[in-house]
Design a protein around this motif. Structure first.
Motif: not given
Length: 83
Positions: A1-15
Motif C-alpha cells: 500500500m502507498r501511504i503519504s503523510f503531510i506535515l506542516p514542517f519537520a521538527s523535533l516536536s512530539g507529534g
C-alpha cells in the motif's frame, strides 16, 4: 500500500515523532511511505528586525539544523517543498 503523510514542517516536536514512528513501522511492514513537509519558517518580529539592523547583526539563520533526524530513514521519500 502507498501511504503519504503531510506535515506542516519537520521538527523535533512530539507529534512529528509519532508520525515518524508510524512511517518507520509501516515501512518495515512493507508499505511505501512518503512524508511531505514544508520548510520550517523563522518568524522575526518587526521590532527584532529593526534592532538587528541598528546593531548590525546579520539576519537570523534559517533553522535547517533543527529538522528532525527521525525521518532520515526515508531518504528521498521525505519531500520538503520549496515554500
Amino acid at each position: 500500500m502507498r501511504i503519504s503523510f503531510i506535515l506542516p514542517f519537520a521538527s523535533l516536536s512530539g507529534g512529528i515523532r509519532v508520525i515518524a514512528t508510524y512511517a518507520r513501522e509501516l515501512t518495515q511492514a512493507g508499505h511505501e511511505v512518503t512524508v511531505i513537509s514544508r520548510p520550517l519558517r523563522v518568524k522575526t518580529s518587526p521590532l527584532r528586525t529593526l534592532v538587528n539592523k541598528i546593531t548590525g547583526k546579520a539576519r537570523a539563520r534559517a533553522r535547517e539544523d533543527r529538522t528532525t533526524p527521525f525521518l532520515d530513514f526515508l531518504g528521498e521519500r521525505h519531500v520538503v517543498l520549496d515554500r
